[in-house]
Structure formats: C-alpha cells, structure tokens
Design an enzyme around this catalytic site. Structure first.
Site, PDB file in Angstrom:
ATOM      1  N   THR A 178       0.852  -1.203   0.000  1.00 24.03           N
ATOM      2  CA  THR A 178       0.000   0.000   0.000  1.00 24.03           C
ATOM      3  C   THR A 178       0.879   1.241   0.000  1.00 24.03           C
ATOM      4  OG1 THR A 178      -1.500  -1.314   1.388  1.00 24.03           O
ATOM      5  CG2 THR A 178      -2.067   0.997   1.058  1.00 24.03           C
TER       6      THR A 178
ATOM      7  N   GLY B 187       0.942   1.598   5.869  1.00 23.49           N
ATOM      8  CA  GLY B 187      -0.144   0.623   5.887  1.00 23.49           C
ATOM      9  C   GLY B 187      -0.229  -0.106   7.215  1.00 23.49           C
TER      10      GLY B 187
ATOM     11  N   LYS C 186       1.011  -4.397  12.914  1.00 18.62           N
ATOM     12  CA  LYS C 186       1.869  -4.161  11.766  1.00 18.62           C
ATOM     13  C   LYS C 186       3.044  -5.137  11.829  1.00 18.62           C
ATOM     14  CE  LYS C 186       3.022  -0.044  10.587  1.00 18.62           C
ATOM     15  NZ  LYS C 186       2.934  -0.531   9.184  1.00 18.62           N
TER      16      LYS C 186
ATOM     17  N   GLY D  76       5.689  -7.053   6.957  1.00 15.15           N
ATOM     18  CA  GLY D  76       6.934  -6.927   6.183  1.00 15.15           C
ATOM     19  C   GLY D  76       8.166  -6.938   7.074  1.00 15.15           C
TER      20      GLY D  76
ATOM     21  N   GLU E 246       9.187   1.322  11.814  1.00 16.50           N
ATOM     22  CA  GLU E 246       7.927   2.014  11.518  1.00 16.50           C
ATOM     23  C   GLU E 246       7.398   2.726  12.762  1.00 16.50           C
ATOM     24  OE1 GLU E 246       6.443  -1.013   7.972  1.00 16.50           O
ATOM     25  OE2 GLU E 246       5.727  -1.354  10.001  1.00 16.50           O
TER      26      GLU E 246
ATOM     27  N   LYS F 249      -8.487  -5.069   5.912  1.00 11.85           N
ATOM     28  CA  LYS F 249      -7.649  -4.992   7.119  1.00 11.85           C
ATOM     29  C   LYS F 249      -8.459  -4.675   8.386  1.00 11.85           C
ATOM     30  CE  LYS F 249      -3.964  -5.585   4.554  1.00 11.85           C
ATOM     31  NZ  LYS F 249      -2.873  -4.661   4.423  1.00 11.85           N
TER      32      LYS F 249
HETATM   33  C1  5RP Z   1       5.323  -3.770   7.094  1.00  5.31           C
HETATM   34  C2  5RP Z   1       3.958  -3.392   7.495  1.00  5.31           C
HETATM   35  C3  5RP Z   1       2.970  -3.120   6.404  1.00  5.31           C
HETATM   36  O1  5RP Z   1       2.473  -1.845   6.576  1.00  5.31           O
HETATM   37  C4  5RP Z   1       1.863  -4.106   6.484  1.00  5.31           C
HETATM   38  O2  5RP Z   1       2.418  -5.415   6.396  1.00  5.31           O
HETATM   39  C5  5RP Z   1       0.835  -3.913   5.372  1.00  5.31           C
HETATM   40  O3  5RP Z   1       1.382  -4.237   4.148  1.00  5.31           O
HETATM   41  P1  5RP Z   1       0.578  -4.119   2.791  1.00  5.31           P
HETATM   42  O4  5RP Z   1       0.366  -2.671   2.536  1.00  5.31           O
HETATM   43  O5  5RP Z   1       1.510  -4.769   1.786  1.00  5.31           O
HETATM   44  O6  5RP Z   1      -0.698  -4.880   2.930  1.00  5.31           O
HETATM   45  O7  5RP Z   1       3.621  -3.298   8.645  1.00  5.31           O
HETATM   46  O8  5RP Z   1       6.111  -4.097   8.203  1.00  5.31           O
END
Ligand code: 5RP
Length: 222
Positions: free
Chosen positions: A35, A86, A98, A101, A107, A125
C-alpha cells in the site's frame, strides 16, 4: 475493484491529505509495504514539493531513491509533516497490528517521531479484535528461545519467520493464536520480555488518522 486498486485509491487519498502540508524543504515519513509503495509512487509526482523523506525500511528507501526522492536519516530530520504507512489489522479503536513486512520496529520509531501517523489500508484490514493476523515480534537472535517460551506461557504459538532477518539484523517470531483484546496492555507486556526489540502492536502509538479504501470510496476514521 481488486485489493490492489483499493490500495492505490487509499494511497491517492493520503496524498490528497498531505498535499497542503508539502513545501520544498519539508520532510515526510514513509512506511513499508504494497500500500505504501503506491503512496511512494504517487509522491514521485510531487517531489518538487518535498525536501526529503525518512524511510522505515531499506526496501522503501530504495524505492524512494529510485524516484529521485532524497532519503535522510531520522537523526537528521528536525520535523516531519506526517508519517504514512499501511497495516495488517486495524481495530475499531484504530489500534493496529503491523510488521507483516518485518519493518514494524523502525515504523513505530518514525511514526512516533512524526507525531501524525496517517494509516492507509484497504477494507480487508478492518477487524473487531486484533490477533487473527499473527503478531510479529522482533527479537535479538540469542533470546529467540527464551522469548518464545514466555510467549507460549502467555498463550501464543510463536513461529520463527523462515529465512528472514530484519533491517536491524534481528529475527522475527510470528505469534499465532493471541486474542489482543487490550492492545495497550499486550504491547507493553510483550515489549517487557528481555530480548524483544519491539512488537507489531501499535496502541500507544496508534495512528491519528486511518483512511480505508472501500468499494464505495475512501472512508476516514480519526
Ligand atoms: C510492514 C507493514 C505493512 O504496513 C503491512 O504489512 C501492510 O502491508 P501491505 O500494505 O503490503 O498490505 O507493517 O512491516
């Protein structure tokens, strides 16, 4: 609309929201994930009105740099106009999980430093209670087993993320089976386990603004 189209839609809404705050010398905080990648790509179109970005991951830094947007260290940034990122789950009170990733530690640092966190998600979400998404916990490698034991005592099922090392050089335990009914308490409880760097619950540092991409448009939760 596809999920990716909803992600693009909500990224566009975030750009619209930060646009009045941009100026050639300003610094913007940028998160990680698919995102946020849409948001980074949109930032490229207004880069003349951005001084620099503070990034929460090596992957986002590379994407920003690829668009010719300067990336600076958080220690060099006086103030940020906002932090945009995101999430994996958003509860009714805007507390988050979160770290899908594996970037949640940085973050949380950048979000807190920015002071205004704009969270951008597609409707998939949204949850009533956090925890169906396995909770990412960043751990110092030598403490992985002792942290995992404690997480089991707390009712979770921690599993090491295979073949993954964070940008900070640490391991991730993804904790299945937790019902995060009181996010602030769980966030502090898990972070108090020796060896935990940070966990993916954003309760103390929850976003001030959540934009949700839905089939009928973008909704706002503040
Ligand atoms: C990475 C995060 C991302 O914001 C979370 O995984 C959402 O990812 P996406 O936008 O690909 O759905 O916390 O550490």
């Amino acid at each position: 609309m596809t999920q990716d189209e909803l992600k693009r839609l909500v990224a566009e809404a975030a750009l619209e929201r930060v646009s009045p705050l941009l100026s050639p010398g300003c610094v913007i905080g940028v998160g990680t994930g698919s995102t946020t990648n849409h948001f980074i790509d949109l930032l490229a179109g207004v880069k003349a009105r951005i001084g620099a970005a503070v990034s929460s991951s090596d992957a986002s830094s590379q994407r920003l740099a690829g668009h010719g947007i300067e990336v600076i260290d958080l220690n060099e940034a006086d103030a940020m106009v906002a932090y945009v990122d995101g999430a994996d789950e958003v509860a009714l009170d805007n507390a988050l999980i979160k770290g899908g990733g594996g970037a949640h530690t940085r973050e949380k640092i950048v979000a807190a430093a920015a002071g205004h966190f704009i969270c951008i998600v597609d409707q998939s979400k949204l949850v009533d209670t956090l925890g169906a998404f396995p909770l990412p916990v960043e751990v110092i490698a030598m403490a992985r087993s002792s942290v995992a034991r404690r997480l089991r005592e707390l009712g979770g099922d921690p599993r090491q993320r295979p073949g993954f090392t964070t940008d900070n050089g640490n391991d991730i335990l993804d904790v299945h089976g937790l019902v995060v009914d009181d996010p602030a308490t769980w966030e502090a409880l898990i972070n108090n386990i020796p060896g935990v760097v940070d966990n993916g619950i954003f309760a103390a540092n929850r976003p001030q603004t959540v934009l949700v991409g839905t089939a009928s448009g973008v909704t706002l939760r503040e």
